[in-house]
Design a protein around this motif. Sequence first.
Motif, PDB file in Angstrom:
ATOM      1  N   GLU A   1       8.106  -8.708 -39.205  1.00  0.00           N
ATOM      2  CA  GLU A   1       8.025 -10.060 -39.745  1.00  0.00           C
ATOM      3  C   GLU A   1       6.725 -10.688 -39.255  1.00  0.00           C
ATOM      4  N   HIS A   2       5.860 -11.054 -40.189  1.00  0.00           N
ATOM      5  CA  HIS A   2       4.598 -11.704 -39.837  1.00  0.00           C
ATOM      6  C   HIS A   2       4.858 -13.198 -39.633  1.00  0.00           C
ATOM      7  N   LEU A   3       4.490 -13.679 -38.449  1.00  0.00           N
ATOM      8  CA  LEU A   3       4.806 -15.055 -38.059  1.00  0.00           C
ATOM      9  C   LEU A   3       3.717 -16.044 -38.451  1.00  0.00           C
ATOM     10  N   GLY A   4       2.476 -15.589 -38.536  1.00  0.00           N
ATOM     11  CA  GLY A   4       1.343 -16.475 -38.754  1.00  0.00           C
ATOM     12  C   GLY A   4       0.413 -16.481 -37.558  1.00  0.00           C
ATOM     13  N   HIS A   5      -0.842 -16.882 -37.785  1.00  0.00           N
ATOM     14  CA  HIS A   5      -1.873 -16.903 -36.741  1.00  0.00           C
ATOM     15  C   HIS A   5      -2.100 -15.511 -36.144  1.00  0.00           C
ATOM     16  N   GLY A   6      -1.827 -14.469 -36.926  1.00  0.00           N
ATOM     17  CA  GLY A   6      -2.069 -13.103 -36.456  1.00  0.00           C
ATOM     18  C   GLY A   6      -0.960 -12.506 -35.620  1.00  0.00           C
ATOM     19  N   ALA A   7       0.177 -13.185 -35.508  1.00  0.00           N
ATOM     20  CA  ALA A   7       1.305 -12.716 -34.697  1.00  0.00           C
ATOM     21  C   ALA A   7       2.372 -12.085 -35.590  1.00  0.00           C
ATOM     22  N   TRP A   8       3.132 -11.152 -35.016  1.00  0.00           N
ATOM     23  CA  TRP A   8       4.243 -10.534 -35.724  1.00  0.00           C
ATOM     24  C   TRP A   8       5.313 -10.107 -34.728  1.00  0.00           C
ATOM     25  N   ILE A   9       6.512  -9.870 -35.249  1.00  0.00           N
ATOM     26  CA  ILE A   9       7.579  -9.261 -34.460  1.00  0.00           C
ATOM     27  C   ILE A   9       8.192  -8.126 -35.264  1.00  0.00           C
ATOM     28  N   ASP A  10       8.575  -7.066 -34.576  1.00  0.00           N
ATOM     29  CA  ASP A  10       9.394  -5.994 -35.128  1.00  0.00           C
ATOM     30  C   ASP A  10      10.782  -6.117 -34.517  1.00  0.00           C
ATOM     31  N   VAL A  11      11.814  -5.952 -35.335  1.00  0.00           N
ATOM     32  CA  VAL A  11      13.192  -6.074 -34.848  1.00  0.00           C
ATOM     33  C   VAL A  11      13.993  -4.855 -35.283  1.00  0.00           C
ATOM     34  N   LEU A  12      14.791  -4.315 -34.356  1.00  0.00           N
ATOM     35  CA  LEU A  12      15.686  -3.195 -34.669  1.00  0.00           C
ATOM     36  C   LEU A  12      17.010  -3.427 -33.937  1.00  0.00           C
ATOM     37  N   PRO A  13      18.056  -3.841 -34.674  1.00  0.00           N
ATOM     38  CA  PRO A  13      19.358  -4.050 -34.029  1.00  0.00           C
ATOM     39  C   PRO A  13      19.948  -2.731 -33.519  1.00  0.00           C
ATOM     40  N   GLN A  14      20.643  -2.799 -32.396  1.00  0.00           N
ATOM     41  CA  GLN A  14      21.409  -1.692 -31.834  1.00  0.00           C
ATOM     42  C   GLN A  14      20.554  -0.422 -31.707  1.00  0.00           C
ATOM     43  N   TRP A  15      19.341  -0.601 -31.203  1.00  0.00           N
ATOM     44  CA  TRP A  15      18.465   0.559 -31.010  1.00  0.00           C
ATOM     45  C   TRP A  15      19.027   1.506 -29.964  1.00  0.00           C
ATOM     46  N   HIS A  62      19.838 -16.159 -27.587  1.00  0.00           N
ATOM     47  CA  HIS A  62      18.774 -16.437 -28.536  1.00  0.00           C
ATOM     48  C   HIS A  62      17.395 -16.255 -27.889  1.00  0.00           C
ATOM     49  N   LEU A  63      16.516 -15.563 -28.593  1.00  0.00           N
ATOM     50  CA  LEU A  63      15.089 -15.571 -28.290  1.00  0.00           C
ATOM     51  C   LEU A  63      14.445 -16.522 -29.292  1.00  0.00           C
ATOM     52  N   ALA A  64      13.824 -17.576 -28.785  1.00  0.00           N
ATOM     53  CA  ALA A  64      13.180 -18.575 -29.631  1.00  0.00           C
ATOM     54  C   ALA A  64      11.664 -18.390 -29.567  1.00  0.00           C
ATOM     55  N   LEU A  65      10.997 -18.539 -30.699  1.00  0.00           N
ATOM     56  CA  LEU A  65       9.541 -18.448 -30.768  1.00  0.00           C
ATOM     57  C   LEU A  65       9.007 -19.648 -31.525  1.00  0.00           C
ATOM     58  N   ARG A  66       7.885 -20.210 -31.029  1.00  0.00           N
ATOM     59  CA  ARG A  66       7.268 -21.333 -31.711  1.00  0.00           C
ATOM     60  C   ARG A  66       5.752 -21.190 -31.632  1.00  0.00           C
ATOM     61  N   PRO A  67       5.029 -21.653 -32.673  1.00  0.00           N
ATOM     62  CA  PRO A  67       3.558 -21.536 -32.660  1.00  0.00           C
ATOM     63  C   PRO A  67       2.935 -22.562 -31.726  1.00  0.00           C
ATOM     64  N   ARG A  68       1.831 -22.176 -31.107  1.00  0.00           N
ATOM     65  CA  ARG A  68       1.101 -23.124 -30.266  1.00  0.00           C
ATOM     66  C   ARG A  68       0.362 -24.163 -31.106  1.00  0.00           C
ATOM     67  N   ARG A  69      -0.005 -23.795 -32.330  1.00  0.00           N
ATOM     68  CA  ARG A  69      -0.673 -24.719 -33.247  1.00  0.00           C
ATOM     69  C   ARG A  69       0.233 -24.969 -34.440  1.00  0.00           C
ATOM     70  N   GLN A  81       1.191 -13.290 -27.993  1.00  0.00           N
ATOM     71  CA  GLN A  81       1.235 -13.828 -26.632  1.00  0.00           C
ATOM     72  C   GLN A  81       0.284 -15.002 -26.427  1.00  0.00           C
ATOM     73  N   ARG A  82      -0.737 -15.131 -27.262  1.00  0.00           N
ATOM     74  CA  ARG A  82      -1.664 -16.259 -27.074  1.00  0.00           C
ATOM     75  C   ARG A  82      -1.571 -17.316 -28.163  1.00  0.00           C
ATOM     76  N   THR A  83      -0.983 -17.008 -29.328  1.00  0.00           N
ATOM     77  CA  THR A  83      -0.876 -18.007 -30.395  1.00  0.00           C
ATOM     78  C   THR A  83       0.543 -18.526 -30.572  1.00  0.00           C
ATOM     79  N   TRP A  84       1.509 -17.881 -29.928  1.00  0.00           N
ATOM     80  CA  TRP A  84       2.901 -18.313 -29.969  1.00  0.00           C
ATOM     81  C   TRP A  84       3.454 -18.378 -28.544  1.00  0.00           C
ATOM     82  N   GLU A  85       4.548 -19.101 -28.384  1.00  0.00           N
ATOM     83  CA  GLU A  85       5.307 -19.123 -27.138  1.00  0.00           C
ATOM     84  C   GLU A  85       6.721 -18.643 -27.433  1.00  0.00           C
ATOM     85  N   HIS A  86       7.385 -18.099 -26.410  1.00  0.00           N
ATOM     86  CA  HIS A  86       8.775 -17.694 -26.577  1.00  0.00           C
ATOM     87  C   HIS A  86       9.604 -18.179 -25.394  1.00  0.00           C
ATOM     88  N   ALA A  87      10.909 -18.259 -25.596  1.00  0.00           N
ATOM     89  CA  ALA A  87      11.816 -18.778 -24.576  1.00  0.00           C
ATOM     90  C   ALA A  87      13.208 -18.206 -24.806  1.00  0.00           C
TER      91      ALA A  87
END
Length: 209
Positions: free
Chosen positions: A27-41, A151-158, A181-187
């Motif tokens: 999933e492309h998040l924006g600002h050059g960031a993305w996440i890959d997700v795989l349930p029950q790996w 929950h893992l939450a992610l938000r853009p810095r801009r 890691q530099r254009t988004w934050e996670h919590a």
Amino acid sequence: MAVHLQSSLFDQGDEIAVRPLGGLRREHLGHGAWIDVLPQWLQGADTLFGALADGVAWRAEERVMYERVVAVPRLQAFFGEREPLPHPALEAARTALSAHYGAELGEPFTTAGLCYYRDGRDGVAWHGDSSGRGSTEDTMVAILSLGAPRHLALRPRRPGPVPVRRQLGHGDLVVMGGSCQRTWEHAVPKTARAVGPRISVQFRPAGVR
């Protein structure tokens, strides 16, 4: 350490093994960031949770906040380069991740940080893994979630992209890549809901913290 974990209905086996990574969805998040997700790996994730909860030398740490010393709201452990990991399944997971992402990342995953969230009062505030090379370079951080979902939450810095929340647990995998890691934050937000314990395992390349 005595804990109570309600096991997943989808992970009943005691055998611990990583599954193929072919089912990853990016999933492309924006600002050059993305996440890959795989349930029950990870098969046998609840069994591994129990082994780590009992077998890791967890550290309770403190930090200074607003001129007061406060307890870090989670337990932690860290395994640096060339340090043996606390369970063979984590070695297998790191090897599989390095093989899958090696060409794209350009280097292997070498370290593992573990966080133990004992209940909903434990969490981690908004941050990026940017105290090392992640502050200036694209990199990856792979997180394996064991135990109860949180929950893992992610938000853009801009401003611009929409914040993201993903519930992870019982062997789920998420990989944060690109500029994440530099254009988004996670919590991992704290919650007043009754939730069980969770362990996250963060695999990183050398020099990324």
